[in-house]
Design an enzyme around this catalytic site. Structure first.
Site, PDB file in Angstrom:
ATOM      1  N   SER A 141       0.853  -1.196   0.000  1.00  0.00           N
ATOM      2  CA  SER A 141       0.000   0.000   0.000  1.00  0.00           C
ATOM      3  C   SER A 141       0.883   1.238   0.000  1.00  0.00           C
ATOM      4  O   SER A 141       2.006   1.215   0.527  1.00  0.00           O
ATOM      5  CB  SER A 141      -0.903   0.023   1.239  1.00  0.00           C
ATOM      6  OG  SER A 141      -1.534   1.283   1.407  1.00  0.00           O
ATOM      7  N   TYR A 155      -1.918  -0.404  10.340  1.00  0.00           N
ATOM      8  CA  TYR A 155      -2.026  -0.765   8.925  1.00  0.00           C
ATOM      9  C   TYR A 155      -0.791  -0.285   8.172  1.00  0.00           C
ATOM     10  O   TYR A 155      -0.176  -1.043   7.403  1.00  0.00           O
ATOM     11  CB  TYR A 155      -3.287  -0.160   8.319  1.00  0.00           C
ATOM     12  CG  TYR A 155      -3.461  -0.463   6.855  1.00  0.00           C
ATOM     13  CD1 TYR A 155      -3.969  -1.684   6.431  1.00  0.00           C
ATOM     14  CD2 TYR A 155      -3.106   0.471   5.880  1.00  0.00           C
ATOM     15  CE1 TYR A 155      -4.117  -1.978   5.083  1.00  0.00           C
ATOM     16  CE2 TYR A 155      -3.245   0.191   4.529  1.00  0.00           C
ATOM     17  CZ  TYR A 155      -3.760  -1.028   4.139  1.00  0.00           C
ATOM     18  OH  TYR A 155      -3.892  -1.303   2.798  1.00  0.00           O
TER      19      TYR A 155
END
Length: 249
Positions: A141, A155
């Site tokens: 990501s 995350y």
């Protein structure tokens, strides 16, 4: 090089299902696994109807059940006659501010996105070593490029770890026979991003998947997708004070 037989984890929805559809349209054989086997069965039926000349094998797999990962990968490989590319895609987006008393959410994110990804990586590398070649793809990501305060802290850390593993492997296999790609999506419509408030940076699933698949097919070492606006935004993320990185999350 055409990677004909592709294994995708987390393939029951979102980017995983989107990639499956895109590769099926290219005539690739697929090994799809996820926790929700009912959705996998539906996807298999859809792909079989649209692309009757390909082979689609599906299997239930919770990537947090680490003992099952090599077993399921081996079973799917047997059904397809080998695996040429493994896409480590399974992940979750849970999270809470560190110190908020919601350890369970942050722990689940780190375990699924990083520890379980490591298990998949080790399994794929062993398979490729036996076969003599292969393409390992890690779906990371853009959030892995910098620490992010607030609910995305765990995350971002999990994806930073995954990207680091990918960079290490790229150096390890710089001369082959295994190729390693790290793909860093920005905000793309999926179940994971459904609750995101950063809708102005969101692209639709088809656009996002198309660009991810193109980067995978190029076997890019590392690719940010969509390139615009995320390449300049990632460059900005790396230089602004950390307290401002929350604006990108």
């Amino acid at each position: 090089m055409t990677r004909q037989r592709i294994l995708i984890t987390g393939a029951s929805s979102g980017l995983g299902a989107g990639m499956a559809r895109a590769f099926a349209a290219q005539g690739r054989d697929l090994a799809l696994c996820a926790r929700r086997v009912d959705r996998l069965d539906e996807l298999k039926a859809e792909l079989a109807q649209r692309h009757p000349n390909i082979t689609v094998a599906v299997a239930a797999l919770d990537v947090n059940d680490h003992d099952q990962v090599p077993k399921v990968f081996a079973e799917l490989s047997d059904q397809l006659g080998g695996i040429d590319r493994v896409i480590v895609n399974a992940g979750i987006g849970k999270g809470a501010p560190l110190g908020s008393g919601k350890l369970w959410a942050n722990k689940a994110t780190i375990e699924t996105n990083l520890v379980s990804a490591l298990v998949q990586i080790e399994t794929a590398l062993e398979m490729f070593a036996g076969a003599g070649s292969g393409h390992l793809v890690l779906i990371s990501s853009v959030m892995g490029n910098r620490g992010v305060p607030g609910i995305k802290a765990a995350y971002a850390a999990s994806k930073a770890g995954l990207t680091s593993l990918g960079e290490s492997l790229r150096a390890e296999y710089a001369s082959g026979p295994i190729t390693v790609s790290v793909i860093e999506p920005g905000y793309i419509e999926s179940e994971m991003t459904a609750k995101s408030k950063t809708t102005m940076l969101m692209v639709d699933t088809d656009t996002g998947v198309r660009q991810i698949v193109a980067a995978i097919e190029r076997e890019s070492g590392r690719a940010i997708v969509p390139a615009w606006p995320w390449i300049p935004l990632v460059a900005l993320m790396k230089i602004v004070p950390t307290r401002f990185t929350k604006l990108f999350a």
